[in-house]
Design an enzyme around this catalytic site. Structure first.
Site, PDB file in Angstrom:
ATOM      1  CB  THR A  72     -37.336 -31.440  40.544  1.00 30.15           C
ATOM      2  OG1 THR A  72     -37.673 -30.727  41.727  1.00 30.15           O
ATOM      3  CG2 THR A  72     -38.351 -31.140  39.451  1.00 30.15           C
ATOM      4  CD  GLU A  98     -47.553 -24.378  49.694  1.00 33.67           C
ATOM      5  OE1 GLU A  98     -47.626 -25.558  50.100  1.00 33.67           O
ATOM      6  OE2 GLU A  98     -47.120 -24.089  48.564  1.00 33.67           O
TER       7      GLU A  98
HETATM    8  C1  DMJ Z   1     -43.246 -31.245  42.584  1.00 34.35           C
HETATM    9  O1  DMJ Z   1     -44.010 -31.236  41.430  1.00 34.35           O
HETATM   10  C2  DMJ Z   1     -41.808 -31.032  42.264  1.00 34.35           C
HETATM   11  O2  DMJ Z   1     -41.074 -31.437  43.354  1.00 34.35           O
HETATM   12  C3  DMJ Z   1     -41.470 -29.618  41.943  1.00 34.35           C
HETATM   13  O3  DMJ Z   1     -40.086 -29.401  41.828  1.00 34.35           O
HETATM   14  C4  DMJ Z   1     -42.012 -28.654  42.955  1.00 34.35           C
HETATM   15  N1  DMJ Z   1     -42.787 -29.287  43.930  1.00 34.35           N
HETATM   16  C5  DMJ Z   1     -43.780 -30.217  43.550  1.00 34.35           C
HETATM   17  C6  DMJ Z   1     -44.362 -30.893  44.756  1.00 34.35           C
HETATM   18  O4  DMJ Z   1     -44.427 -30.120  45.866  1.00 34.35           O
END
Ligand code: DMJ
Length: 639
Positions: free
Chosen positions: A622, A511
């Site tokens: 994202t 992590e």
């Molecule tokens: C996802 O839900 C998205 O990428 C978010 O921006 C942060 N990271 C998580 C997965 O690791």
């Protein structure tokens, strides 16, 4: 009163009528009552009445009108006009009402055009007063032309035109790859089917699958919404041509996806997973159900913006519209990566609804960010939604900051490279990050440290590993002489993240990993050794592959596939692991929805030709949901 004055040489009007003083008084009283009555009656006339427009100033006409700004989307989403969907938000203090003056001219023109195209709210009772979602009220255009409700048919996004604007077939069209690449892609597709089938069997309708105990998990991030895995998986199933599974997911959305919930949701998570997933599914398939659900859900998020600055709070009750900040966020602040990761989805909500309110909200966020002073050009992670000032000077390209930067470059790309303000913000932010946070370890690994009031923390989170891909994406468009520099920087960061995987026993990354006390790219704390099926490292492999076609990225991706199969695949799905530094890890019993949305999608795309979800046509939000680049200005059409 000129008309009632006694003129010299003329008998007075009251004398002519032979009236005495008390009678005069009564007569005047009657006359003034009559006038008041006539004036009041003007308000009861329909807006279309010329008589009304002749006597009432434009503002009064609009105020008396029952039309609401919100509801172009109501025109396309019939359920959003129900009384139960009207805002139950707390009072809107100093609600920002207009698009930012900093908004690029083209965008402002588009917003105005969208507002013009917006039709009347469907099924609004004539003469009733209705306030739009988000507390907006819109005046009729001051053109002297008949009001919009008489002239305009309901707004309709022209899906066919959008599809014609794509430069490549969505699922690609190039033949002729080598058999090994094809076999690897087929393997990843099998993993997706396995993940989906088990979710469907044991947890359909819950948010995630618990693959060890073979049941579902609901959690408390989505405010009572269910089916996070369904919505997150839709576009991956579609792209992988898992037709039957896609139909199963679609059927669940049609029949069982209930938006009338009453619980505390993360604005950010609902936006990136649900709204992003629904928007992508709509753009890929043209199925109206995805669009209408996205718009309906988008409207439910609007009350979170009712703050003195318009910066939304992080948590919202989807039923009551009440919103507040996370308990753990210092001094009631909002989080950069949360309020800074709405832009792509909200612009599309405006595109699809014809309602500018969504775009206005995110353009206002940008305005606030442009106004506030940045320490050393950096963006701290905590901002007060009340004052618009930073609350704490913690800067990170990993958690709490990450996708804000990602959305700057992607906003520019999604605008077909027209939103130069976003590009400048991205360029400036990256320059500051490079100057203050990018470091090289003793062993020669490039990493991005975190910054706490000027002190560096030599740690990189797994989340920060998306940045290799982001810098690769922006590199192509870097200024004169900077392109190779950014390609190199992206490659170095991606390499460091690969090292964090390669140095573990499972070949999966922790992590967080550190660069201090003789450690390089490894976790030093027990609490940072876990891996929860996160996508960021393979995300960067995918972008680096598309940018360079260096085969090592496919090789690295394949190592991840093998490690997932070996350590995370269990009898009923995929699970995160608690310690990447042991070959017999224990499982966390959770198949995260982003594993289907992102990790498997990016792995699959890594073994596809570049025209599958081509970067010429799409930007990934994202959560890896593809949203289209605006090639055509998405000309709205009227049915
Ligand atoms: C996802 O839900 C998205 O990428 C978010 O921006 C942060 N990271 C998580 C997965 O690791």
């Amino acid at each position: 009163m000129v008309g009632l004055r006694k003129l010299p040489g003329m008998p007075g009007w009251s004398a002519a009528l032979g009236l005495r003083l008390p009678q005069k008084f009564l007569f005047l009283l009657f006359l003034s009552g009559l006038l008041t009555l006539c004036f009041g009656a003007l308000f009861l006339l329909p807006d279309s009445s010329r008589f009304k427009r002749l006597f009432l100033p434009r503002r009064a006409t609009a105020a008396a009108s029952s039309s609401s700004s919100s509801s172009a989307s109501s025109a396309s989403s019939s359920s959003s006009t129900r009384d139960t969907d009207l805002p139950r938000s707390p009072p809107a203090a100093a609600e920002p009402r207009h698009a930012s003056p900093a908004a690029p001219r083209r965008l402002r023109e588009k917003l105005r055009a969208a507002a013009r195209m917006a039709g009347p709210p469907a099924r609004t009772a004539p003469g009733s007063r209705q306030q739009g979602q988000g507390g907006e009220r819109r005046a009729e255009p001051a053109t002297g032309a008949p009001p919009a409700r008489e002239r305009r048919a309901p707004f309709r996004f022209d899906y066919e035109r959008f599809r014609r604007s794509l430069r490549h077939p969505v699922r690609g069209g190039r033949p002729g790859e080598d058999p090994e690449t094809r076999a690897r892609r087929v393997k990843i597709k099998e993993m997706m089917k396995f993940a989906w089938d088990n979710y469907k069997q044991y947890a359909l309708g819950k948010n995630e699958l618990r693959p060890l105990t073979k049941n579902g998990h609901i959690g408390n991030m989505f405010g009572g919404l269910r089916g996070a895995t369904v919505v997150d998986a839709l576009d991956t199933l579609y792209i992988m041509e898992l037709e039957e599974e896609f139909q199963e997911a679609k059927k669940w959305v049609e029949k069982s996806f209930d938006l009338n919930v009453n619980g505390e949701a993360s604005l950010f998570e609902v936006n990136i997973r649900y709204i992003g997933g629904l928007l992508a599914a709509y753009y890929l398939t043209g199925e109206e159900v995805f669009k209408s659900k996205a718009l309906e859900l988008g409207e439910k998020l609007l009350p979170a913006f009712n703050t003195p600055t318009g910066i939304p709070r992080g948590v919202i009750n989807l039923g009551s519209g009440m919103s507040w900040s996370w308990g753990w966020a210092s001094a009631g602040s909002s989080i950069l990566a949360e309020f800074g990761t709405l832009h792509l989805e909200f612009l599309h909500l405006s595109e699809l609804s014809g309602n500018p309110v969504f775009a206005e909200k995110v353009m206002n966020i940008r305005k606030v960010l442009n106004r506030v002073e940045k320490p050393q050009g950096l963006y701290p992670n905590f901002l007060s939604p009340v004052t618009g000032n930073w609350v704490q000077h913690h800067v990170s390209i990993g958690g709490l900051g990450d996708s804000f930067y990602e959305y700057l470059i992607k906003s520019w790309l999604m605008s077909d490279k027209k939103d130069s303000e976003a590009k400048k913000m991205y360029d400036d932010a990256l320059e500051a990050i490079e100057k203050h946070l990018v470091k090289k370890s003793a062993g020669g690994l490039t990493y991005i440290a975190e910054w706490r009031g000027g002190i560096l923390d030599h740690k990189m989170g797994h989340l920060a590993c998306f940045s290799g891909g982001m810098i690769a994406l922006g590199a192509e468009h870097a200024g004169e002489g900077r392109k190779q520099h950014y390609v190199d920087l992206a490659a170095e960061i991606t390499n460091t993240c690969h090292e964090s995987y390669a140095r573990s026993d499972t070949k999966l990354g922790p992590e967080a990993f550190r660069f201090d006390a003789g450690t390089e790219a490894m976790a030093t704390r027990l609490s940072e050794r876990y891996y929860i099926l996160r996508p960021e490292v393979v995300e960067s492999y995918m972008y680096m592959w598309r940018l360079t076609h260096d085969p090592k990225y496919r090789q690295w991706g394949w190592e991840v596939v093998k490690a997932l199969e070996k350590h995370c695949r269990v009898e009923a799905g995929f699970s995160g692991i608690r310690d990447v530094y042991t070959t017999t890890p224990t499982h966390d019993n959770m198949q995260q929805s982003f594993f289907l949305a992102e990790t498997l999608k990016y792995l699959y795309l890594l073994f596809c030709e570049d025209d599958v979800l081509s970067l010429d046509d799409w930007v990934f939000n994202t959560e890896a949901h593809p949203l289209p680049v605006n090639h055509t200005n998405f000309k709205a059409s009227v049915q």
